[in-house]
Scaffold this active site. Sequence first.
Site, PDB file in Angstrom:
ATOM      1  N   CYS A 112      41.014  33.970  44.850  1.00 28.50           N
ATOM      2  CA  CYS A 112      42.311  34.056  45.230  1.00 28.50           C
ATOM      3  C   CYS A 112      42.408  34.398  46.938  1.00 28.50           C
ATOM      4  O   CYS A 112      41.448  33.841  47.808  1.00 28.50           O
ATOM      5  CB  CYS A 112      43.260  34.758  44.567  1.00 28.50           C
ATOM      6  SG  CYS A 112      44.933  34.449  44.895  1.00 28.50           S
ATOM      7  N   HIS A 215      42.589  33.502  39.173  1.00 27.93           N
ATOM      8  CA  HIS A 215      42.153  34.724  38.669  1.00 27.93           C
ATOM      9  C   HIS A 215      41.442  34.740  37.231  1.00 27.93           C
ATOM     10  O   HIS A 215      41.903  35.222  36.537  1.00 27.93           O
ATOM     11  CB  HIS A 215      43.506  35.342  38.631  1.00 27.93           C
ATOM     12  CG  HIS A 215      43.972  35.970  39.917  1.00 27.93           C
ATOM     13  ND1 HIS A 215      43.637  37.138  40.576  1.00 27.93           N
ATOM     14  CD2 HIS A 215      44.810  35.244  40.911  1.00 27.93           C
ATOM     15  CE1 HIS A 215      44.209  37.149  41.944  1.00 27.93           C
ATOM     16  NE2 HIS A 215      45.113  36.130  42.044  1.00 27.93           N
ATOM     17  N   GLU A 217      39.310  36.913  36.387  1.00 27.90           N
ATOM     18  CA  GLU A 217      39.671  38.320  36.050  1.00 27.90           C
ATOM     19  C   GLU A 217      40.726  38.555  34.822  1.00 27.90           C
ATOM     20  O   GLU A 217      40.504  39.534  34.132  1.00 27.90           O
ATOM     21  CB  GLU A 217      39.380  39.357  36.944  1.00 27.90           C
ATOM     22  CG  GLU A 217      40.489  39.547  37.773  1.00 27.90           C
ATOM     23  CD  GLU A 217      41.203  38.644  38.836  1.00 27.90           C
ATOM     24  OE1 GLU A 217      42.310  39.041  39.226  1.00 27.90           O
ATOM     25  OE2 GLU A 217      40.575  37.729  38.864  1.00 27.90           O
TER      26      GLU A 217
END
Length: 237
Positions: A112, A215, A217
């Site tokens: 990002c 994202h 994660e």
Amino acid sequence: MKTIGVAGNHAVHANPKFGTNYVNYIQKNYMTGITEAGALPIILPISQPELAVDYVATVDALVLAGGQDVSPDYYGEEPIPAIGEIDRHRDAFELALVKEAIRVGKPIFGICRGAQVINVALGGTLYQDLASQYEPLAVKHNQYPTKWSTPTHQLQWQRPNWLSDVISPKSLVNTFHHQAIKDFGTGLVLDATSSDGVVEAFSDDKRQIYGVQWHPEMLLMAEPESQKIFDRFVALV
């Protein structure tokens, strides 16, 4: 064990939990993705840019996380009314980390904001605000209030790349951004876009530089397949 330096963030506003104790931090999901890939994450707290040389020397690779908008003066523009919060201290430190990692040939993965920082470090530019600057906009690129862990829009792969055999062409990704890459920095090549053409992934295989706009994660909380992205990056280190 491979060591992965993760550039941290820091609190810049007083808050109910910490008051004016301005803590350094990083979201735990980044740690999870790296440790599950068999590497050792080391958080790099924001510091003076001149210390980037020593920080990068302590790790085998670098990960840049999400966060605030990148200050547009770093790519030669004035801030438009729709820009969000910036943190020039974080910008300066992370830009120095990227340049040092490239200088010594260590792999970099930006997520990002992290991908945007890489692009700016290499001379690229950003859309400061997609809604007011990107005419073809047709996808909701900030899915809030939908949960972080929920994938919402598709990728369109533009070429074979480091994730081609990791992510299905039909995969959905999550999205929490209002800025995006406009002009690519030197050496970066487009890997994927959203259906409205916004850059979602890039790489420079020769210098081992990789970036994604979503994202992964956060997807780990509901989409375990996203772990393969961290696995692949660590395998390339």
